[in-house]
Enzyme design. Sequence first.
Site, PDB file in Angstrom:
ATOM      1  CB  CYS A 261      -0.862   0.077   1.262  1.00 18.88           C
ATOM      2  SG  CYS A 261      -2.079  -1.244   1.386  1.00 18.88           S
TER       3      CYS A 261
ATOM      4  N   GLY B 260      -0.472   0.743  -4.989  1.00 17.79           N
ATOM      5  CA  GLY B 260      -1.778   0.143  -4.729  1.00 17.79           C
ATOM      6  C   GLY B 260      -2.804   0.716  -5.671  1.00 17.79           C
TER       7      GLY B 260
ATOM      8  CG  ASN C  94       3.000   0.113   3.164  1.00 24.74           C
ATOM      9  OD1 ASN C  94       4.088   0.554   2.819  1.00 24.74           O
ATOM     10  ND2 ASN C  94       2.567  -1.047   2.738  1.00 24.74           N
ATOM     11  N   GLY C  95       1.519  -2.286   5.329  1.00 25.08           N
ATOM     12  CA  GLY C  95       2.188  -3.408   6.004  1.00 25.08           C
ATOM     13  C   GLY C  95       1.202  -4.510   6.307  1.00 25.08           C
TER      14      GLY C  95
ATOM     15  CE1 TYR D  74       6.865  -5.806 -10.087  1.00 29.15           C
ATOM     16  CE2 TYR D  74       5.742  -5.505  -7.992  1.00 29.15           C
ATOM     17  CZ  TYR D  74       5.700  -5.638  -9.358  1.00 29.15           C
ATOM     18  OH  TYR D  74       4.492  -5.589 -10.001  1.00 29.15           O
TER      19      TYR D  74
END
Length: 456
Positions: free
Chosen positions: A2, A29, A103-104, A245
Amino acid sequence: MCGVVGIYSKDKDIAKELYYSLYSIQHRGQESCGLAVVDGDNIKYKKDMGLVGDVFKEDELSNLSGNMGIGHVRYSTAGGSTLANCQPLVGSCRKRKLAIAHNGNLVNANYLKDMLEEDGYMFQANSDTEVILYILARYYKGDIVESLKITMDYIKGAYSLVVMGEDSLVGVRDPHGFRPLILGKKGDEYIFASESCAIDILGGEVIRDVEPGEIIVVKDGEVKSYHYSENYKPLMRSCIFEHIYFARNDATIDNVNVYNFRVKCGEILAQDEDISADIVVPVPDSGWAGAIGYSNASGLKISEGLVKNRYVGRTFIKPTQEQREIGVKIKLNPLSTIVKGKSVVLVDDSVVRGTTSKKIVQSLKEAGASEIHLRITSPPVEYSCYYGIDTPNRSNLIASNNSVEEMREYIGCDSLKFLSIEGMIDATENKATFCKACFDGDYPVKKIDKEEQLSC
Ligand code: SF4
């Protein structure tokens, strides 16, 4: 995966800036997005399924005016891809308002959810972020730092958070710093963002990464830093897959520049090669920098042998396999005038399930490539990630059950080579300590099953 952003200004309306910065981290995201802003004693918000440009119209942002706000772009790892799970989550407790974007991925979310449900909490969604919000609200009696410290004792795993009370904006990174979070500044404004591009786009400057285990509070125009515990010890395990990535080439995370890292990975991979080939072809976009490095080190010319449809999102971060497969077909098309009759070194950043590589190799062969030597600028992904990357089941990972030769056969290329773990770490120039559990199974935080005890 995210992306999160947060902006504080003393008195300026930041809605547009929030929108632009969220736009710039769209790559993190693409399922849903949302913004929440403080307006006096209220928190106003809008969130919906879809891309930032579809959900928000620039000329309607005046409805979200305010001097402080947070935003989120979502790719579901915990909880489904539904409207109820869109973020920021906004709640009120003891007449105080809170908003949070995460985020996570927590490794003990189910355990904590059971605990909260026993206490009578009712969940509206099924993401782990709601668990964080409820624990935070439970202990929030006006001091956001104290309630965050207690919350951080409960929650385990990966979390980079932006949290907003009525008078303060807070950036928090878990004690291992799995996911990135950057602090920036522009005039009197302070900005938190998952990646520096969200700060660059506003004309701001990066101050630094939020440290693992750090809580940074912006209030009344001042910035204060706290650690989550008196006994805080640095445990940094920054996710190396961000560099491989996820992050954009223009990001610098935990002192390692993503573009330089990717080029270096390609250079190291090209060392000791004994194949003879005609050209290097990158898999766009995240394979480009590695292919440049490979081309530099090997002396082989780099050519654009695959054309990318710019209007398709990132295939790896689509929620279903079917969406990913059709996404690859729509996204990449070989350029036969470049590859026909050529021995091609095809460079990509990673192989996760192997299905994407197989389709790309097939299409290049159909376009007339005489040989395809697939070179991957990361090691084989053998283990699942519990910290926010969607590889929950080992059986989906081609490298977990197959040798390199078996993978080569499945993908259909003429040769296959991966960067070694040592080579990958060399490419970071040891500027940080990384989580690389998906490559070596050495998990910094154990997944906590329901049966096991919490440590707090
Ligand atoms: S397991 Fe892999 S993808 Fe997950 S945080 Fe660690 S390095 Fe990143």
